[in-house]
Design an enzyme around this catalytic site. Structure first.
Site, mmCIF file in Angstrom:
data_model
loop_
_atom_site.group_PDB
_atom_site.id
_atom_site.type_symbol
_atom_site.label_atom_id
_atom_site.label_comp_id
_atom_site.label_asym_id
_atom_site.label_seq_id
_atom_site.Cartn_x
_atom_site.Cartn_y
_atom_site.Cartn_z
ATOM 1 N N ASP A 104 47.901 36.939 43.697
ATOM 2 C CA ASP A 104 46.578 36.317 43.730
ATOM 3 C C ASP A 104 46.661 34.956 44.420
ATOM 4 O O ASP A 104 46.037 33.980 43.992
ATOM 5 C CB ASP A 104 45.948 36.192 42.341
ATOM 6 C CG ASP A 104 44.431 35.976 42.434
ATOM 7 O OD1 ASP A 104 43.887 35.971 43.555
ATOM 8 O OD2 ASP A 104 43.798 35.795 41.374
ATOM 9 N N HIS B 11 43.358 26.652 48.312
ATOM 10 C CA HIS B 11 42.171 25.784 48.344
ATOM 11 C C HIS B 11 42.604 24.414 48.824
ATOM 12 O O HIS B 11 43.748 23.998 48.599
ATOM 13 C CB HIS B 11 41.544 25.658 46.954
ATOM 14 C CG HIS B 11 40.848 26.903 46.495
ATOM 15 N ND1 HIS B 11 39.705 27.378 47.097
ATOM 16 C CD2 HIS B 11 41.137 27.774 45.494
ATOM 17 C CE1 HIS B 11 39.312 28.495 46.479
ATOM 18 N NE2 HIS B 11 40.168 28.758 45.512
ATOM 19 N N HIS C 77 44.697 41.157 38.318
ATOM 20 C CA HIS C 77 45.095 40.022 37.468
ATOM 21 C C HIS C 77 44.722 40.130 35.987
ATOM 22 O O HIS C 77 43.903 39.369 35.483
ATOM 23 C CB HIS C 77 44.583 38.697 38.032
ATOM 24 C CG HIS C 77 43.180 38.719 38.592
ATOM 25 N ND1 HIS C 77 42.105 39.185 37.893
ATOM 26 C CD2 HIS C 77 42.698 38.299 39.796
ATOM 27 C CE1 HIS C 77 41.021 39.052 38.637
ATOM 28 N NE2 HIS C 77 41.354 38.534 39.799
HETATM 29 O O1 DOR Z 1 41.339 32.150 40.827
HETATM 30 C C1 DOR Z 1 40.804 32.901 41.607
HETATM 31 N N1 DOR Z 1 40.660 32.571 42.900
HETATM 32 N N2 DOR Z 1 40.345 34.067 41.151
HETATM 33 C C2 DOR Z 1 39.599 34.884 41.923
HETATM 34 O O2 DOR Z 1 39.206 35.920 41.452
HETATM 35 C C3 DOR Z 1 39.232 34.490 43.295
HETATM 36 C C4 DOR Z 1 40.228 33.542 43.848
HETATM 37 C C5 DOR Z 1 39.778 32.855 45.104
HETATM 38 O O3 DOR Z 1 39.280 33.544 46.031
HETATM 39 O O4 DOR Z 1 39.958 31.661 45.230
HETATM 40 ZN ZN ZN Z 2 41.998 37.239 43.753
#
Ligand code: DOR
Ligand code: ZN
Length: 433
Positions: free
Chosen positions: A312, A316, A239
């Site tokens: 990426d 969540h 990224h």
């Molecule tokens: O935004 C992010 N989320 N960047 C990361 O490097 C890790 C990732 C995550 O695992 O949620």
């Molecule tokens: Zn990541």
């Protein structure tokens, strides 16, 4: 499964095969049996033959994602292998590489084997675990990379954390290269980003949020390029988010170093201005940058300085996102949004379609050492059918991922994944059977 799956009069696009033509494509026994004008002549739909005839559709090689977080083991409420692969299929992906920042961390043969076994049992799209560089992603002791590779890992990374120590990074590059495993760095000098919520700049100052300066990425990329050159190893930057990193990569490539990089759809499309409404969906690591960074990233993707696009995908839950900025987890979902969003850049004339396809197929496959999906007679039937004219509003509630964290909800996009085929199996479709 029908004996034959036929795509009639599609625009088939595969730059690796120098193909961009209106053809019929016939799939039999998991392989592409015929490609060509009139290749499906005389075939009629029936119990054994499924004919897809979608006006104006495009057929591309199945996509490859070099960077996704599927959260299993440990946070299956956000995502698990099954839901993650369903989301991948819905996004047009047939190969997904999953990052090791799970609980426990994938720093061992057992976790890698468990992921491989789970994915196999689903017979959905293919999963390729990425093992950790260091035990527990603590940045100290190297993992048993021989074990990881043997169990199916295609790369190593401590993504989410940076390998900060130059000594550890040097050893990691040396050790991984003996197994021909690419080292994927999350480039962030944590000493410069402590407590950071967003890009350090005018907007962070205005909002009173702690900033993550570009230079925290650039110093790591610069150092790592020097280390990779010194030990003669391959090196991949996850990224990329800054114009500075792009400059360093361009220089390294001009000297013939085995350095590669990826960019996410969100870093190609959004700037730090998106944070003005304090929307935690826009909190991501590395952070959304400034218009000139976005410009540099786009140019670098077009000219190949940045090799590929990676999502990426970072699911969540509301507990992690419906909180104040400082407490919010960084990341956004991406598997089901990547292609529709980036087709917008194609339509705007920013990114040639052939380059987009390459950056989501052959380029990431080469980096991970995977057989690249392609449109070739006799080749594995890994395909994505796109309806390029379907215009709709992004609706996270209709997605296959378990999470909803995206700032793109409600955005109008044009271009929809109508069907994904992996090894001849229809793993996703919204067309009537
Ligand atoms: O935004 C992010 N989320 N960047 C990361 O490097 C890790 C990732 C995550 O695992 O949620
Ligand atoms: Zn990541």
């Amino acid at each position: 499964m029908s004996d034959a799956l036929v795509f009639r009069r599609v625009r088939a696009v595969d730059p690796a095969a120098a193909l961009d033509a209106e053809v019929d494509v016939v799939v039999e026994k998991g392989r592409i049996s015929r490609i060509g004008r009139g290749a499906a002549e005389g075939m009629v739909p029936g119990e054994r033959v499924r004919i897809v005839d979608l006006q104006g559709a495009w057929l591309l090689p199945g996509l490859v994602d070099l960077h996704a977080h599927l959260r299993e083991p440990g946070a299956e409420g956000k995502e698990d292998v099954a839901s993650g692969l369903r989301a991948a299929a819905a996004g047009g992906f047939v190969d997904v590489c999953c990052m090791p920042n799970t609980r426990p961390v994938n720093d061992s043969r057992v976790v890698t084997e468990m992921l491989v076994a789970k994915a196999r049992a689903l017979s959905s799209v293919r999963l390729h675990p990425i093992g950790a560089i260091t035990v527990g992603q603590k940045g100290e002791q190297l993992t048993e990379m021989a074990d990881l590779k043997e169990a199916g890992a295609v790369a190593v990374s401590d993504d989410g954390r940076c390998v900060t120590s130059s000594r550890v990074m040097r050893r990691a590059l040396e050790y991984a290269s003996t197994f021909d495993l690419p080292v994927i760095q999350h480039a962030e000098d944590h000493a410069l980003t402590e407590g950071a919520q967003m890009h350090e700049g005018e907007i962070s100052t205005r909002l009173g949020l702690r900033g993550w300066p570009r230079v925290a990425e650039d110093v790591i990329v610069a150092r790592d390029i020097l280390l990779a050159e010194y030990v003669g190893a391959r090196y991949h930057v996850a990224h990329v988010s800054t114009a500075g990193s792009v400059r360093l990569l361009r220089e390294a490539k001009s000297r013939g170093l085995a350095v590669t990089a990826e960019v996410t759809p969100h870093h190609l499309l959004l700037t730090h201005h998106a944070l003005l409404g304090y929307d935690t969906a826009c909190k991501v690591n590395p952070p959304l940058r400034e218009p000139e960074d976005v410009e540099a990233l786009r140019r670098a993707l077009v000219d190949g300085t940045i090799d590929c696009v990676a999502t990426d995908h970072a699911p969540h839950g509301v507990l992690d996102k419906d909180v104040e900025m400082a407490g919010a987890a960084p990341g956004m979902i991406g598997l089901e949004l990547c292609l529709p969003l980036l087709l917008g850049l194609v339509r705007e004339g920013v990114l040639p379609l052939s380059r987009l396809v390459e950056s989501l197929t052959t380029a990431p496959a080469r980096i991970a050492g995977l057989q690249a999906p392609g449109l070739r007679e006799g080749g594995r039937a890994d395909l994505v059918l796109v309806d390029p004219n379907a215009s709709y509003l992004i609706d996270p509630s209709r997605m296959r991922t378990k999470s909803r964290n995206t700032p793109f909800a409600g955005r109008r996009v044009t271009g929809r994944v109508a069907m994904t085929v992996c090894e001849g199996r229809v793993v996703h479709t919204d067309l009537e059977a």
